[in-house]
Motif scaffolding. Structure first.
Motif, PDB file in Angstrom:
ATOM      1  N   ALA A 122       0.832  -1.175   0.056  1.00  8.13           N
ATOM      2  CA  ALA A 122       0.011  -0.066   0.010  1.00  8.13           C
ATOM      3  C   ALA A 122       0.984   1.238   0.067  1.00  8.13           C
ATOM      4  O   ALA A 122       0.753   2.225  -0.621  1.00  8.13           O
ATOM      5  N   ALA A 123       1.901   1.307   0.886  1.00  5.49           N
ATOM      6  CA  ALA A 123       2.941   2.457   0.936  1.00  5.49           C
ATOM      7  C   ALA A 123       3.551   2.601  -0.573  1.00  5.49           C
ATOM      8  O   ALA A 123       3.566   3.689  -1.198  1.00  5.49           O
ATOM      9  N   LEU A 124       3.869   1.463  -1.391  1.00  3.72           N
ATOM     10  CA  LEU A 124       4.488   1.416  -2.652  1.00  3.72           C
ATOM     11  C   LEU A 124       3.388   2.212  -3.563  1.00  3.72           C
ATOM     12  O   LEU A 124       3.770   3.010  -4.569  1.00  3.72           O
ATOM     13  N   ALA A 125       2.085   1.691  -3.451  1.00  2.00           N
ATOM     14  CA  ALA A 125       1.193   2.164  -4.323  1.00  2.00           C
ATOM     15  C   ALA A 125       1.099   3.724  -4.120  1.00  2.00           C
ATOM     16  O   ALA A 125       0.685   4.464  -5.003  1.00  2.00           O
ATOM     17  N   GLY A 126       1.247   4.259  -3.020  1.00  2.00           N
ATOM     18  CA  GLY A 126       1.213   5.826  -2.699  1.00  2.00           C
ATOM     19  C   GLY A 126       2.238   6.328  -3.482  1.00  2.00           C
ATOM     20  O   GLY A 126       2.064   7.353  -3.830  1.00  2.00           O
ATOM     21  N   PHE A 127       3.331   5.987  -3.394  1.00  2.00           N
ATOM     22  CA  PHE A 127       4.538   6.405  -4.251  1.00  2.00           C
ATOM     23  C   PHE A 127       4.298   6.717  -5.675  1.00  2.00           C
ATOM     24  O   PHE A 127       4.494   7.436  -6.258  1.00  2.00           O
ATOM     25  N   LEU A 128       3.596   5.369  -6.014  1.00  2.00           N
ATOM     26  CA  LEU A 128       3.194   5.658  -7.875  1.00  2.00           C
ATOM     27  C   LEU A 128       2.343   6.490  -8.026  1.00  2.00           C
ATOM     28  O   LEU A 128       2.263   7.082  -9.176  1.00  2.00           O
ATOM     29  N   TYR A 129       1.400   7.051  -7.000  1.00  2.00           N
ATOM     30  CA  TYR A 129       0.516   8.297  -7.154  1.00  2.00           C
ATOM     31  C   TYR A 129       1.251   9.485  -7.067  1.00  2.00           C
ATOM     32  O   TYR A 129       0.826  10.499  -7.626  1.00  2.00           O
ATOM     33  N   ASN A 130       2.755   9.537  -6.818  1.00  2.00           N
ATOM     34  CA  ASN A 130       3.336  10.759  -6.839  1.00  2.00           C
ATOM     35  C   ASN A 130       3.695  11.173  -8.021  1.00  2.00           C
ATOM     36  O   ASN A 130       4.236  10.450  -8.920  1.00  2.00           O
ATOM     37  N   PRO A 131       3.239  12.554  -8.444  1.00  2.00           N
ATOM     38  CA  PRO A 131       3.538  12.846 -10.009  1.00  2.00           C
ATOM     39  C   PRO A 131       5.102  12.967 -10.143  1.00  2.00           C
ATOM     40  O   PRO A 131       5.471  13.006 -11.509  1.00  2.00           O
ATOM     41  N   LYS A 165       9.540   2.518 -13.668  1.00  2.00           N
ATOM     42  CA  LYS A 165       9.123   1.733 -14.880  1.00  2.00           C
ATOM     43  C   LYS A 165       8.924   0.340 -14.570  1.00  2.00           C
ATOM     44  O   LYS A 165       8.241  -0.178 -15.401  1.00  2.00           O
ATOM     45  N   GLU A 166       9.883  -0.086 -13.516  1.00  2.00           N
ATOM     46  CA  GLU A 166       9.772  -1.650 -13.426  1.00  2.00           C
ATOM     47  C   GLU A 166       9.531  -1.688 -11.772  1.00  2.00           C
ATOM     48  O   GLU A 166      10.530  -1.362 -11.045  1.00  2.00           O
ATOM     49  N   LEU A 167       8.856  -2.713 -11.440  1.00  2.00           N
ATOM     50  CA  LEU A 167       8.631  -3.017  -9.882  1.00  2.00           C
ATOM     51  C   LEU A 167       8.384  -4.367  -9.708  1.00  2.00           C
ATOM     52  O   LEU A 167       7.572  -5.145 -10.246  1.00  2.00           O
ATOM     53  N   ARG A 168       9.541  -5.028  -8.696  1.00  2.00           N
ATOM     54  CA  ARG A 168       9.675  -6.207  -8.833  1.00  2.00           C
ATOM     55  C   ARG A 168       9.198  -6.713  -7.262  1.00  2.00           C
ATOM     56  O   ARG A 168      10.134  -6.149  -6.106  1.00  2.00           O
ATOM     57  N   LEU A 169       8.057  -7.230  -7.022  1.00  2.00           N
ATOM     58  CA  LEU A 169       7.490  -7.494  -5.547  1.00  2.00           C
ATOM     59  C   LEU A 169       7.360  -9.087  -5.489  1.00  2.00           C
ATOM     60  O   LEU A 169       6.607  -9.433  -4.520  1.00  2.00           O
ATOM     61  N   GLY A 170       8.086  -9.947  -6.029  1.00  2.00           N
ATOM     62  CA  GLY A 170       7.794 -11.219  -6.031  1.00  2.00           C
ATOM     63  C   GLY A 170       8.087 -11.935  -4.578  1.00  2.00           C
ATOM     64  O   GLY A 170       8.841 -11.392  -3.994  1.00  2.00           O
ATOM     65  N   TYR A 171       7.388 -12.838  -3.905  1.00  2.00           N
ATOM     66  CA  TYR A 171       7.655 -13.521  -2.775  1.00  2.00           C
ATOM     67  C   TYR A 171       7.648 -12.424  -1.479  1.00  2.00           C
ATOM     68  O   TYR A 171       8.867 -12.546  -0.777  1.00  2.00           O
ATOM     69  N   ASN A 172       6.651 -11.578  -1.349  1.00  2.00           N
ATOM     70  CA  ASN A 172       6.557 -10.738  -0.275  1.00  2.00           C
ATOM     71  C   ASN A 172       5.514 -11.009   0.446  1.00  2.00           C
ATOM     72  O   ASN A 172       4.972  -9.917   1.269  1.00  2.00           O
ATOM     73  N   SER A 173       4.695 -11.871   0.232  1.00  2.00           N
ATOM     74  CA  SER A 173       3.453 -12.304   1.321  1.00  2.00           C
ATOM     75  C   SER A 173       2.421 -11.001   1.179  1.00  2.00           C
ATOM     76  O   SER A 173       1.868 -10.508   2.121  1.00  2.00           O
ATOM     77  N   ILE A 174       2.165 -10.475  -0.080  1.00  2.00           N
ATOM     78  CA  ILE A 174       1.227  -9.455  -0.398  1.00  2.00           C
ATOM     79  C   ILE A 174       0.149 -10.227  -0.740  1.00  2.00           C
ATOM     80  O   ILE A 174       0.018 -11.155  -1.569  1.00  2.00           O
ATOM     81  N   GLY A 175      -1.210  -9.811  -0.228  1.00  2.00           N
ATOM     82  CA  GLY A 175      -2.340 -10.564  -0.205  1.00  2.00           C
ATOM     83  C   GLY A 175      -3.373  -9.672  -1.084  1.00  2.00           C
ATOM     84  O   GLY A 175      -2.859  -8.796  -1.549  1.00  2.00           O
ATOM     85  N   PRO A 176      -4.769 -10.039  -0.950  1.00  2.00           N
ATOM     86  CA  PRO A 176      -5.727  -9.305  -1.767  1.00  2.00           C
ATOM     87  C   PRO A 176      -5.580  -7.677  -1.507  1.00  2.00           C
ATOM     88  O   PRO A 176      -5.653  -7.008  -2.432  1.00  2.00           O
ATOM     89  N   ALA A 177      -5.454  -7.178  -0.169  1.00  2.00           N
ATOM     90  CA  ALA A 177      -5.476  -5.955  -0.045  1.00  2.00           C
ATOM     91  C   ALA A 177      -4.482  -5.045  -0.603  1.00  2.00           C
ATOM     92  O   ALA A 177      -4.618  -4.076  -1.201  1.00  2.00           O
ATOM     93  N   GLY A 178      -3.434  -5.837  -0.539  1.00  2.00           N
ATOM     94  CA  GLY A 178      -1.995  -5.012  -1.058  1.00  2.00           C
ATOM     95  C   GLY A 178      -2.073  -5.152  -2.363  1.00  2.00           C
ATOM     96  O   GLY A 178      -1.711  -3.921  -3.304  1.00  2.00           O
ATOM     97  N   VAL A 179      -2.544  -5.940  -3.064  1.00  2.00           N
ATOM     98  CA  VAL A 179      -2.803  -6.021  -4.579  1.00  2.00           C
ATOM     99  C   VAL A 179      -3.870  -4.945  -4.912  1.00  2.00           C
ATOM    100  O   VAL A 179      -3.697  -4.319  -6.031  1.00  2.00           O
TER     101      VAL A 179
END
Length: 266
Positions: A139-148, A153-167
């Motif tokens: 969710a924090a990274l998603a907030g950064f993606l909103y930053n103008p 360009k490339e974000l790798r988040l494999g194997y990080n215990s990210i569930g439905p809410a984070g996705v």
């Protein structure tokens, strides 16, 4: 020389500070070259992220400002463009610290590749090195993606215990993001809700070219949302669905997806 690699340094505690100080010295010497920093497999932990920010970003911002004044170099000549932090025991707290740094320090706002994946070398990598940023970190990274100012360009988040809410948080950003080209969510328990959110994001996203949701437990029922998204999407070229529970029912989907994207679907 335009890259420094500390892969497998196994740093911890005081070693974290010493490692980032080494990176700082390297950067000062080669400030006019493109920045690629690889701190993979260094066991930094959340405290190591703070050391990275304190010892490198704050001081580098001053050093780079001095270099630019004396050399007259352009902003993107000295900013970090690729940051590899995979397999570092980074949790949600460390991820939040990192994102705060991204939003605060201009030196990091030109990053185009960020690797926070955990087990880059396979599932048998010792738990000692695993990143687990979870939904909170996503969710924090998603907030950064909103930053103008975000240039990622490339974000790798494999194997990080990210569930439905984070996705879902990341997917909500993708709906309007026009910069991110590659997203890897492999080996995360994203669930049916996460898959549905990604499908909805693909309907309006106009930038993403590669999406990796391999080994995320996607089944025939969940994949329908992705199909609906692909019907409207015009930019996605590669979709990785390997190691999911699709079985023979995947064949019609692959044919359908290829017809709409003109790309190889794994």
């Amino acid at each position: 020389l335009n890259a420094m690699n500390a892969l497998g340094a196994g740093c911890g505690g005081q070693g974290n500070r010493e490692l980032v100080q080494l990176q700082l010295a390297y950067h000062e010497r080669w400030a006019s070259e493109p920045r690629t920093w690889d701190l993979s497999l260094c066991s930094l932990g959340d405290d190591g992220v703070r050391s990275f920010l304190d010892e490198v970003l704050i001081q580098n911002q001053f050093l780079m400002g001095t270099e630019k004044k004396t050399r007259g170099s352009a902003d993107d000549d000295t900013d970090i463009t690729a940051l590899y932090l995979s397999d570092n025991r980074i949790g949600s707290d460390g991820c939040l610290e990192l994102v705060e740094g991204f939003n605060t320090y201009k030196v990091l706002q030109h990053i185009q590749l960020l690797d926070l994946s955990s087990n880059r070398f396979g599932q048998n990598l010792p738990e000692l090195f695993a990143n687990k940023i979870g939904d909170r970190g996503a969710a924090a990274l998603a907030g950064f993606l909103y930053n103008p100012a975000c240039s990622l360009k490339e974000l790798r988040l494999g194997y990080n215990s990210i569930g439905p809410a984070g996705v879902k948080a990341i997917s909500d950003t993708l709906a309007s993001n026009t910069v991110l080209r590659v997203l890897s969510l492999k080996n995360n328990p994203i669930g049916a809700e996460g898959v549905a959110a990604l499908g909805d994001a693909l309907k309006t996203n106009t930038a993403l070219e590669r999406l990796d949701i391999s080994a995320t437990g996607v089944g025939p029922a969940e994949i329908e949302g992705i199909v609906a998204g692909l019907q409207a999407n015009k930019t996605l070229r590669v979709l990785n669905l390997q190691h999911n529970n699709l079985g023979e029912q995947c064949a019609p989907f692959a044919t359908h997806a290829h017809a709409h994207t003109g790309s190889l679907v794994h």
